[in-house]
Design a protein around this motif. Structure first.
Motif, PDB file in Angstrom:
ATOM      1  N   GLN A 329      39.576  49.511  47.261  1.00 22.21           N
ATOM      2  CA  GLN A 329      38.896  49.147  46.022  1.00 22.21           C
ATOM      3  C   GLN A 329      39.247  47.722  45.612  1.00 22.21           C
ATOM      4  O   GLN A 329      38.379  46.961  45.168  1.00 22.21           O
ATOM      5  CB  GLN A 329      39.273  50.128  44.910  1.00 22.21           C
ATOM      6  N   ARG A 333      36.624  44.471  45.429  1.00 18.67           N
ATOM      7  CA  ARG A 333      36.402  43.730  44.191  1.00 18.67           C
ATOM      8  C   ARG A 333      36.681  42.244  44.336  1.00 18.67           C
ATOM      9  O   ARG A 333      35.947  41.410  43.810  1.00 18.67           O
ATOM     10  CB  ARG A 333      37.276  44.303  43.078  1.00 18.67           C
ATOM     11  N   TYR A 334      37.740  41.891  45.053  1.00 19.90           N
ATOM     12  CA  TYR A 334      38.206  40.500  45.036  1.00 19.90           C
ATOM     13  C   TYR A 334      37.971  39.718  46.328  1.00 19.90           C
ATOM     14  O   TYR A 334      38.043  38.494  46.326  1.00 19.90           O
ATOM     15  CB  TYR A 334      39.702  40.456  44.710  1.00 19.90           C
TER      16      TYR A 334
END
Length: 414
Positions: A329, A333-334
């Motif tokens: 996750q 996201r990054y």
């Protein structure tokens, strides 16, 4: 006609001849490789001027490293040119073929893109790498480097053009924009009558500006917010070595890691081992609360911005995660979609990581520093594409081609 349009017109004429140059391209590449080595002292002197000005202008140590040339790096540039020369010529390669019921013979073949523009920043080796790849794939190139490397780039480009002058390849197959003001970048981004594609190589700001402002097609490259995830079933000595290499061997490049994620089950054992190795290069750690609880106040508290930042320096963000799923996750996201690694002895975890991480290069138990055209057997690279169309990952000569259909008939009409 503006100066940039004149360059575009010359490049377009050169591209027309390059498209059918055949083996003469290899003759030209060998001439370029020899010239780079022969004129090494001249290139180093030009680079010295850039380095002195860079120091006066306050460039960081990491940026100065990107800018610096040595005799070994110039030899590496020449070797890269020869690696490209040794690759099979992609132009004219038959990709598919069929005969239709009406007797038409249809063949799909590789062809050059045409004229490629490249906007890049401090690394002067890009000048030689990009020119070699474009030439081998039958494309003319207009190079626009940064002001930090203008003396180095000008010298390298002139050395290559002088080499071309001794061959049958048009000298204007390689051109360098001398104007390093912002206006020249804007002019190149708007060269719609002459440029077939524009490739930016550099930091996030440059790439974003080109993607947002260009009126010609763009292949987005480069920004590398890369991760290593140390799984609960990792070999911790291996993890420490991979992280050390992926961060410190050359922190200023896009395939260097910026964040490490550690499974909570091994964090107390792994983090001191990893920190001890990174301390050899005085790497600054910016960690989550759990990381600081283990390693102490020598770790700077991580901010939200640190998770998405490409430091390009001896700085590393560190986060302890509860599970593989949390690591996935976080990466989703990054990550910038460049390169990610899992260190694990667990086959199921490795399979989950490689299947669920959506990046151009996904590693199991190996440093992200291998995301490189040469390391992948492509020769020098034009850049690392972090998009999905029309190329992804290290871009070699095949990624600098398009295709066309050749249809042969004997009078068929529709």
């Amino acid at each position: 006609m503006t100066a940039m349009e004149q360059m575009g017109a010359r490049a377009k004429e050169a591209a027309r001849k390059l498209a059918v140059a055949g083996s003469q391209k290899d003759v030209a590449l060998e001439a370029i490789a020899q010239a780079l080595v022969r004129d090494c002292d001249k290139i180093l002197e030009a680079n010295r001027i850039d380095l002195e000005q860079g120091e006066k202008n306050g460039l960081t140590a990491a940026l100065l490293d990107r800018l610096a040339l040595t005799e070994q790096r110039i030899q590496g540039m020449a070797n890269g040119v020869r690696q490209v020369k040794a690759l099979p010529d992609p132009i004219g390669q038959v990709l598919e073929g069929s005969v239709r019921p009406n007797g038409l013979s249809i063949t799909k073949v590789r062809v050059p893109l045409g004229v490629i523009g490249i906007i890049y920043e401090a690394r002067p080796n890009v000048t030689a790498d990009a020119a070699a790849l474009c030439l081998k794939s039958g494309n003319a190139v207009i190079l626009r480097g940064g002001k930090e490397a203008i003396h180095s780039n000008t010298c390298i480009a002139q050395v290559m053009r002088d080499a071309l002058a001794q061959t049958d390849i048009p000298v204007d197959s390689i051109q360098l924009v001398q104007d390093t003001t912002r206006q020249s970048s804007i002019d190149l981004m708007n060269l719609t009558d002459y440029l077939d594609v524009l490739i930016p190589r550099g930091g996030a700001g440059l790439i974003r500006a080109v993607v947002e402002q260009a009126h010609v097609p763009v292949i987005e490259t480069g920004v590398g917010n890369c991760h290593v995830y140390v799984d609960k079933d990792a070999d911790l000595d291996m993890a420490a070595e991979i992280i050390y290499n992926a961060k410190t061997s050359r922190p200023s490049v896009c395939n260097a890691i910026e964040t490490i994620l550690i499974h909570q089950d091994v964090a107390k054992q792994a983090l001191p081992k990893i920190k001890k190795r990174l301390d050899e290069k005085q790497v600054q750690l910016r960690g989550c609360e759990k990381t600081r609880a283990i390693l102490g106040d020598s770790v700077i508290p991580a901010t939200q911005e640190d998770w998405s930042k490409e430091f390009l320096d001896y700085i590393l963000a560190v986060k302890v995660v509860d599970s593989l799923d949390e690591a996935l996750q976080h990466i989703a996201r990054y990550s910038s979609g460049h390169s990610e690694c899992i260190v694990t002895e667990n086959y199921a975890a490795a399979r989950a990581f490689t299947s669920q991480v959506d990046s151009a290069a996904v590693y199991v138990n190996a440093s992200t520093r291998f995301t490189d055209g040469g390391e992948f057997g492509l020769g020098a690279e034009i850049g690392i594409s972090t998009q999905k169309l029309h190329a992804r990952g290290p871009m070699g000569i095949n990624e600098l081609t398009s295709m066309k259909f050749i249809i042969q008939g004997d009078g068929q009409i529709r």
